[in-house]
Design an enzyme around this catalytic site. Sequence first.
Site, PDB file in Angstrom:
ATOM      1  CG  ASN A  88      53.090   8.349  63.183  1.00  0.00           C
ATOM      2  OD1 ASN A  88      52.798   8.316  61.988  1.00  0.00           O
ATOM      3  ND2 ASN A  88      54.162   8.996  63.631  1.00  0.00           N
ATOM      4  CE1 TYR A 153      57.307   1.307  56.332  1.00  0.00           C
ATOM      5  CE2 TYR A 153      56.756   1.461  54.017  1.00  0.00           C
ATOM      6  CZ  TYR A 153      56.671   1.950  55.302  1.00  0.00           C
ATOM      7  OH  TYR A 153      55.937   3.093  55.552  1.00  0.00           O
TER       8      TYR A 153
HETATM    9  P1  NAD Z   1      59.748   9.893  60.038  1.00  0.00           P
HETATM   10  O1  NAD Z   1      60.943   9.088  59.779  1.00  0.00           O
HETATM   11  O2  NAD Z   1      59.730  11.353  59.734  1.00  0.00           O
HETATM   12  O3  NAD Z   1      59.249   9.719  61.555  1.00  0.00           O
HETATM   13  C1  NAD Z   1      59.269   8.461  62.153  1.00  0.00           C
HETATM   14  C2  NAD Z   1      58.918   8.609  63.601  1.00  0.00           C
HETATM   15  O4  NAD Z   1      59.060   7.306  64.199  1.00  0.00           O
HETATM   16  C3  NAD Z   1      59.847   9.547  64.359  1.00  0.00           C
HETATM   17  O5  NAD Z   1      59.091  10.376  65.233  1.00  0.00           O
HETATM   18  C4  NAD Z   1      60.738   8.616  65.186  1.00  0.00           C
HETATM   19  O6  NAD Z   1      61.060   9.135  66.470  1.00  0.00           O
HETATM   20  C5  NAD Z   1      59.860   7.399  65.367  1.00  0.00           C
HETATM   21  N1  NAD Z   1      60.709   6.213  65.538  1.00  0.00           N
HETATM   22  C6  NAD Z   1      61.611   5.714  64.651  1.00  0.00           C
HETATM   23  N2  NAD Z   1      62.248   4.659  65.209  1.00  0.00           N
HETATM   24  C7  NAD Z   1      61.714   4.506  66.456  1.00  0.00           C
HETATM   25  C8  NAD Z   1      61.962   3.614  67.527  1.00  0.00           C
HETATM   26  N3  NAD Z   1      62.853   2.633  67.423  1.00  0.00           N
HETATM   27  N4  NAD Z   1      61.246   3.749  68.673  1.00  0.00           N
HETATM   28  C9  NAD Z   1      60.331   4.721  68.793  1.00  0.00           C
HETATM   29  N5  NAD Z   1      60.044   5.603  67.821  1.00  0.00           N
HETATM   30  C10 NAD Z   1      60.740   5.499  66.666  1.00  0.00           C
HETATM   31  O7  NAD Z   1      58.604   9.141  59.236  1.00  0.00           O
HETATM   32  P2  NAD Z   1      57.132   9.520  58.760  1.00  0.00           P
HETATM   33  O8  NAD Z   1      57.166   9.575  57.299  1.00  0.00           O
HETATM   34  O9  NAD Z   1      56.560  10.650  59.521  1.00  0.00           O
HETATM   35  O10 NAD Z   1      56.415   8.144  59.142  1.00  0.00           O
HETATM   36  C11 NAD Z   1      55.424   8.016  60.128  1.00  0.00           C
HETATM   37  C12 NAD Z   1      54.644   6.752  59.833  1.00  0.00           C
HETATM   38  O11 NAD Z   1      54.033   6.865  58.539  1.00  0.00           O
HETATM   39  C13 NAD Z   1      55.489   5.487  59.807  1.00  0.00           C
HETATM   40  O12 NAD Z   1      54.774   4.425  60.414  1.00  0.00           O
HETATM   41  C14 NAD Z   1      55.638   5.221  58.322  1.00  0.00           C
HETATM   42  O13 NAD Z   1      55.858   3.861  58.038  1.00  0.00           O
HETATM   43  C15 NAD Z   1      54.323   5.712  57.787  1.00  0.00           C
HETATM   44  N6  NAD Z   1      54.315   6.019  56.364  1.00  0.00           N
HETATM   45  C16 NAD Z   1      55.102   7.020  55.869  1.00  0.00           C
HETATM   46  C17 NAD Z   1      55.069   7.271  54.490  1.00  0.00           C
HETATM   47  C18 NAD Z   1      55.913   8.345  53.879  1.00  0.00           C
HETATM   48  O14 NAD Z   1      55.986   8.391  52.635  1.00  0.00           O
HETATM   49  N7  NAD Z   1      56.522   9.235  54.637  1.00  0.00           N
HETATM   50  C19 NAD Z   1      54.235   6.514  53.653  1.00  0.00           C
HETATM   51  C20 NAD Z   1      53.456   5.521  54.205  1.00  0.00           C
HETATM   52  C21 NAD Z   1      53.493   5.285  55.565  1.00  0.00           C
END
Ligand code: NAD
Length: 245
Positions: A88, A153
């Site tokens: 994730n 992305y």
């Molecule tokens: P967020 O920024 O709240 O959380 C991101 C997580 O990734 C955090 O727990 C952080 O510790 C971890 N992370 C970031 N950089 C890191 C690194 N270098 N090494 C290890 N861990 C790392 O984001 P989110 O919205 O909860 O996103 C989670 C996933 O969902 C991601 O893959 C994101 O691309 C995907 N996503 C999010 C959305 C959205 O709108 N929020 C939409 C589509 C996909």
Amino acid sequence: MLEGKVAIITGGTRGIGLETVKLFKENKAEVILFGSRKETVDKALASLKEEGIIVDGYYPNLNSVEEVNSVIDCINTKYGHIDILVNNAGISANKKIEDTTYEEFVNIIDLNVNAIFNLSKAVVPYMKKNNSGVILNTSSMVSICGQPSGVGYPASKSAVNGMTLSLARELAPFNIRVNAVAPGITNTDMVAKLPKEMMEPLIKTIPLGRIGEPRDIANAFLFLASDMASYITGVVLSVDGLARN
Ligand code: NAD
């Protein structure tokens, strides 16, 4: 739904990952969360503990083969098996191509794609040994429709879809299912930075009339991780209120 299962969730310290940690625990899995730094992992473990939720946490460099192999080995020794991996952790981008450096582009691919390869490769031998396992990847709506800036992305998330389909084929003979969830805009820190003027018109384009909540996405992970999805592999499940265009 996950009683007796051991699940590793990367990016489990906040947002979608943290909500998935909570939901998997509610469903009786043993959960191990990964975060990027000691401080954020400690903070997440402490806030979970306040809610009565006890999980293990680690902060390996997800792009280090040695660190990932070592932590996966350690988890397998402690718990005896690894059943579910949720890839994730991810970072996004929104700069125009002229303003994006080569290093920034590579940085996104490193975490969003290469780390998934690294972690999946590390757990597969343990899953093969048990003739059972589930790998779940986090894609995005933009893997299907692109976005008007931050090319790294959507490029990374399209690669996630490709890895999901290919590993699903490769690992099906070993009873390892590989699926992805493609969230639409979801209410986490990742989108909190976006200005209201940008969000309001975006929400108007979503037929279900709202952005996603972390629990909406966690629910999809729970379903795909569980035996309810025992005949589903190689799927990229959109959870986006039909926000695709
Ligand atoms: P967020 O920024 O709240 O959380 C991101 C997580 O990734 C955090 O727990 C952080 O510790 C971890 N992370 C970031 N950089 C890191 C690194 N270098 N090494 C290890 N861990 C790392 O984001 P989110 O919205 O909860 O996103 C989670 C996933 O969902 C991601 O893959 C994101 O691309 C995907 N996503 C999010 C959305 C959205 O709108 N929020 C939409 C589509 C996909």
